[in-house]
Design a protein around this motif. Structure first.
Motif, PDB file in Angstrom:
ATOM      1  N   GLY A 198      36.276  35.646  34.049  1.00 30.42           N
ATOM      2  CA  GLY A 198      36.276  35.783  32.646  1.00 30.42           C
ATOM      3  C   GLY A 198      35.780  37.226  32.302  1.00 30.42           C
ATOM      4  O   GLY A 198      35.798  38.210  32.639  1.00 30.42           O
ATOM      5  N   ARG A 199      34.929  36.749  31.154  1.00 33.90           N
ATOM      6  CA  ARG A 199      34.154  38.039  30.553  1.00 33.90           C
ATOM      7  C   ARG A 199      32.792  37.659  31.218  1.00 33.90           C
ATOM      8  O   ARG A 199      31.805  38.586  30.411  1.00 33.90           O
ATOM      9  CB  ARG A 199      34.183  37.848  29.222  1.00 33.90           C
ATOM     10  N   LYS A 200      32.322  37.089  31.937  1.00 38.35           N
ATOM     11  CA  LYS A 200      30.871  36.928  32.587  1.00 38.35           C
ATOM     12  C   LYS A 200      30.707  38.136  33.433  1.00 38.35           C
ATOM     13  O   LYS A 200      29.346  38.442  33.517  1.00 38.35           O
ATOM     14  CB  LYS A 200      30.843  35.656  33.459  1.00 38.35           C
ATOM     15  N   ASN A 250      51.480  51.133  52.744  1.00 36.63           N
ATOM     16  CA  ASN A 250      51.968  49.564  52.328  1.00 36.63           C
ATOM     17  C   ASN A 250      51.286  49.097  51.775  1.00 36.63           C
ATOM     18  O   ASN A 250      49.797  48.801  51.819  1.00 36.63           O
ATOM     19  CB  ASN A 250      51.995  49.146  54.035  1.00 36.63           C
ATOM     20  N   TYR A 251      51.687  48.413  50.750  1.00 37.45           N
ATOM     21  CA  TYR A 251      50.901  47.506  49.622  1.00 37.45           C
ATOM     22  C   TYR A 251      50.509  46.457  50.271  1.00 37.45           C
ATOM     23  O   TYR A 251      49.207  45.971  49.730  1.00 37.45           O
ATOM     24  CB  TYR A 251      51.972  47.334  48.291  1.00 37.45           C
ATOM     25  N   GLY A 252      50.936  45.649  51.099  1.00 37.88           N
ATOM     26  CA  GLY A 252      50.792  44.433  51.545  1.00 37.88           C
ATOM     27  C   GLY A 252      49.134  44.258  52.057  1.00 37.88           C
ATOM     28  O   GLY A 252      48.202  43.563  51.589  1.00 37.88           O
ATOM     29  N   PRO A 253      48.767  45.047  53.032  1.00 41.06           N
ATOM     30  CA  PRO A 253      47.487  45.209  53.760  1.00 41.06           C
ATOM     31  C   PRO A 253      46.505  45.683  52.635  1.00 41.06           C
ATOM     32  O   PRO A 253      45.427  45.248  52.643  1.00 41.06           O
ATOM     33  CB  PRO A 253      47.444  46.396  54.642  1.00 41.06           C
ATOM     34  N   MET A 254      46.595  46.638  51.751  1.00 38.81           N
ATOM     35  CA  MET A 254      45.909  46.933  50.651  1.00 38.81           C
ATOM     36  C   MET A 254      45.482  45.928  49.612  1.00 38.81           C
ATOM     37  O   MET A 254      44.334  45.517  49.252  1.00 38.81           O
ATOM     38  CB  MET A 254      46.165  48.193  49.805  1.00 38.81           C
ATOM     39  N   MET A 255      46.369  45.032  49.223  1.00 35.77           N
ATOM     40  CA  MET A 255      46.334  44.048  48.410  1.00 35.77           C
ATOM     41  C   MET A 255      45.302  42.939  49.202  1.00 35.77           C
ATOM     42  O   MET A 255      44.392  42.454  48.604  1.00 35.77           O
ATOM     43  CB  MET A 255      47.728  43.186  48.254  1.00 35.77           C
ATOM     44  N   LEU A 256      45.648  42.476  50.483  1.00 32.94           N
ATOM     45  CA  LEU A 256      44.851  41.735  51.205  1.00 32.94           C
ATOM     46  C   LEU A 256      43.318  42.162  51.143  1.00 32.94           C
ATOM     47  O   LEU A 256      42.522  41.594  51.065  1.00 32.94           O
ATOM     48  CB  LEU A 256      45.371  41.380  52.470  1.00 32.94           C
ATOM     49  N   GLY A 257      43.135  43.441  51.620  1.00 31.31           N
ATOM     50  CA  GLY A 257      41.823  43.978  51.611  1.00 31.31           C
ATOM     51  C   GLY A 257      41.103  44.166  50.226  1.00 31.31           C
ATOM     52  O   GLY A 257      39.818  43.670  50.300  1.00 31.31           O
ATOM     53  N   ALA A 258      41.727  44.290  49.172  1.00 30.78           N
ATOM     54  CA  ALA A 258      41.087  44.195  47.795  1.00 30.78           C
ATOM     55  C   ALA A 258      40.683  42.833  47.415  1.00 30.78           C
ATOM     56  O   ALA A 258      39.742  42.597  46.831  1.00 30.78           O
ATOM     57  CB  ALA A 258      41.871  44.890  46.790  1.00 30.78           C
ATOM     58  N   TYR A 259      41.768  41.946  47.406  1.00 25.18           N
ATOM     59  CA  TYR A 259      41.607  40.412  47.243  1.00 25.18           C
ATOM     60  C   TYR A 259      40.310  39.965  48.246  1.00 25.18           C
ATOM     61  O   TYR A 259      39.462  39.025  47.872  1.00 25.18           O
ATOM     62  CB  TYR A 259      42.756  39.814  47.545  1.00 25.18           C
ATOM     63  N   PHE A 260      40.183  40.168  49.442  1.00 21.56           N
ATOM     64  CA  PHE A 260      39.102  39.755  50.390  1.00 21.56           C
ATOM     65  C   PHE A 260      37.843  40.281  49.933  1.00 21.56           C
ATOM     66  O   PHE A 260      36.889  39.479  49.952  1.00 21.56           O
ATOM     67  CB  PHE A 260      39.686  40.345  51.705  1.00 21.56           C
ATOM     68  N   THR A 261      37.817  41.501  49.467  1.00 19.02           N
ATOM     69  CA  THR A 261      36.439  41.929  48.936  1.00 19.02           C
ATOM     70  C   THR A 261      36.187  41.296  47.531  1.00 19.02           C
ATOM     71  O   THR A 261      34.755  40.960  47.442  1.00 19.02           O
ATOM     72  CB  THR A 261      36.441  43.490  48.698  1.00 19.02           C
ATOM     73  N   VAL A 262      37.126  41.162  46.852  1.00 16.91           N
ATOM     74  CA  VAL A 262      36.919  40.275  45.648  1.00 16.91           C
ATOM     75  C   VAL A 262      36.293  38.978  45.999  1.00 16.91           C
ATOM     76  O   VAL A 262      35.491  38.402  45.310  1.00 16.91           O
ATOM     77  CB  VAL A 262      38.160  40.257  44.583  1.00 16.91           C
ATOM     78  N   GLY A 263      36.823  38.160  46.761  1.00 16.88           N
ATOM     79  CA  GLY A 263      36.258  37.045  47.388  1.00 16.88           C
ATOM     80  C   GLY A 263      34.867  37.117  47.934  1.00 16.88           C
ATOM     81  O   GLY A 263      34.282  36.308  47.621  1.00 16.88           O
ATOM     82  N   ASN A 271      29.625  30.350  40.590  1.00 18.04           N
ATOM     83  CA  ASN A 271      30.770  30.081  40.704  1.00 18.04           C
ATOM     84  C   ASN A 271      31.578  29.615  39.659  1.00 18.04           C
ATOM     85  O   ASN A 271      32.014  28.355  39.347  1.00 18.04           O
ATOM     86  CB  ASN A 271      30.808  28.766  41.782  1.00 18.04           C
ATOM     87  N   TYR A 272      31.849  30.764  38.685  1.00 18.98           N
ATOM     88  CA  TYR A 272      32.493  30.257  37.617  1.00 18.98           C
ATOM     89  C   TYR A 272      33.952  29.550  37.584  1.00 18.98           C
ATOM     90  O   TYR A 272      34.284  28.545  36.910  1.00 18.98           O
ATOM     91  CB  TYR A 272      32.627  31.643  36.447  1.00 18.98           C
ATOM     92  N   PHE A 273      34.736  30.025  38.511  1.00 21.13           N
ATOM     93  CA  PHE A 273      36.012  29.800  38.783  1.00 21.13           C
ATOM     94  C   PHE A 273      35.959  28.111  39.070  1.00 21.13           C
ATOM     95  O   PHE A 273      36.812  27.263  38.432  1.00 21.13           O
ATOM     96  CB  PHE A 273      36.753  30.530  39.820  1.00 21.13           C
ATOM     97  N   MET A 274      35.251  27.901  40.161  1.00 18.15           N
ATOM     98  CA  MET A 274      35.075  26.488  40.592  1.00 18.15           C
ATOM     99  C   MET A 274      34.809  25.557  39.466  1.00 18.15           C
ATOM    100  O   MET A 274      35.087  24.621  39.496  1.00 18.15           O
ATOM    101  CB  MET A 274      34.060  26.409  41.920  1.00 18.15           C
ATOM    102  N   GLU A 275      33.962  25.836  38.757  1.00 24.43           N
ATOM    103  CA  GLU A 275      33.252  25.073  37.823  1.00 24.43           C
ATOM    104  C   GLU A 275      34.079  24.950  36.511  1.00 24.43           C
ATOM    105  O   GLU A 275      34.002  23.790  35.809  1.00 24.43           O
ATOM    106  CB  GLU A 275      31.878  25.955  37.223  1.00 24.43           C
ATOM    107  N   ASN A 276      35.119  25.475  36.502  1.00 24.36           N
ATOM    108  CA  ASN A 276      36.055  25.536  35.288  1.00 24.36           C
ATOM    109  C   ASN A 276      37.354  25.373  35.441  1.00 24.36           C
ATOM    110  O   ASN A 276      38.309  24.912  34.428  1.00 24.36           O
ATOM    111  CB  ASN A 276      35.820  26.935  34.335  1.00 24.36           C
TER     112      ASN A 276
END
Length: 294
Positions: A198-200, A250-263, A271-276
């Motif tokens: 969110g905006r946290k 290739n966009y697929g591996p870059m998407m996964l790499g970015a999402y993995f890092t955000v994870g 844990n804002y997401f899990m809480e809400n």
């Protein structure tokens, strides 16, 4: 209900598609100047899929202004669920005598029953809003001949080694820098930050070219620059983490790499997401659940 962090969903997505055979690729070159429609990261995925083809793009908000254009011959609706706005958009396409295609991850949805042609991709069960296996599946379906998922697995393992001892909890804002070749991932990564924090948490995403335009005028000791594919060793701020990329095509591996890092950032922060997410689903006008079951 125990929900996975985003990095776990990325690994599960990759392992799932490693075992999928005979995915039907989306041959975007066969579409005749389509109007590609979708909400949120669905339309961003559409921009990636059709980036090398003549096409127009719109969300559910501005679709009515474009769907009747005489130049438009076909409509492509991208919707993982095949519900919400998707059937409405297909009905609107038919009102204007346009051929309507659906790209989705849900067989027997309301939208698939209305579409002239449907491309249904497999998916895994994952938390609501993640849409990792869904959108990656569409992208991988158009790129699968370009790389081995075994090599992508090796890339993510290497990426994890770069991240395993890094303390993201020391920072309250993040600036993700991506190669120019992946400019169309910018909004997808930003959306993932918004959904999870969110905006946290303050965040920005830009390419190496975009960041040149006065985006780093004001320094912040609590800001971390997460820089993918920094071949020229550019320094953007006091705190910087340089990370590898799979390739520049290739966009697929870059998407996964970015999402993995955000994870990994998700794991380190409150844990804002899990809480809400449960309350969000309960309050929604739609019938949705914190876990989208395959």
């Amino acid at each position: 209900m125990q929900l996975d962090f985003l990095d776990t969903t990325v690994i599960k997505t990759l392992d799932f598609f490693r075992n999928q055979k005979n995915l039907t690729p989306i041959r975007t070159e066969n579409f005749r100047f389509p109007l590609v429609l979708g909400s949120g990261n669905a339309i961003e995925t559409g921009k990636i899929l059709f980036r090398k083809n003549p096409a127009l793009f719109a969300s559910e908000s501005d679709a009515p202004d474009k769907i009747g254009l005489s130049e438009i011959q076909e409509i492509v609706v991208i919707s993982a669920s095949g519900s919400k706005h998707a059937p409405i958009l297909i009905d609107l396409a038919h009102e204007h005598k346009k051929v309507a295609h659906l790209i989705s991850s849900t067989p027997n949805s309301e939208a698939s029953g209305k579409a002239d042609h449907s491309y249904i991709f497999p998916k895994i069960s994952e938390p609501y809003t993640y849409n990792t296996s869904t959108y990656f599946g569409y992208i991988y379906g158009s790129e699968s001949q370009n790389y081995s998922l075994e090599n992508v697995k090796n890339y993510l393992q290497n990426l994890e080694k770069n991240l395993e001892n890094f303390d993201f909890s020391r920072f309250s804002s993040f600036f993700v820098v991506i190669p120019n070749e992946f400019a169309l991932l910018k909004n997808m990564i930003e959306t993932k930050f918004i959904e999870l924090f969110g905006r946290k948490v303050a965040r920005d995403v830009a390419t190496f070219e975009q960041i040149k335009h006065a985006m780093t005028v004001i320094p912040d000791d609590n800001e971390l620059f997460v820089v993918f594919g920094n071949e020229k060793n550019q320094q953007f701020g006091k705190n910087q983490l340089d990370l590898p990329i799979f390739d520049r095509e290739n966009y697929g591996p870059m998407m996964l790499g970015a999402y993995f890092t955000v994870g990994k950032i998700q794991r380190a922060l409150p844990n804002y997401f899990m809480e809400n997410i449960a309350q969000y689903c309960e309050n929604s006008e739609y019938s949705i659940s914190p876990l989208v079951v395959a």
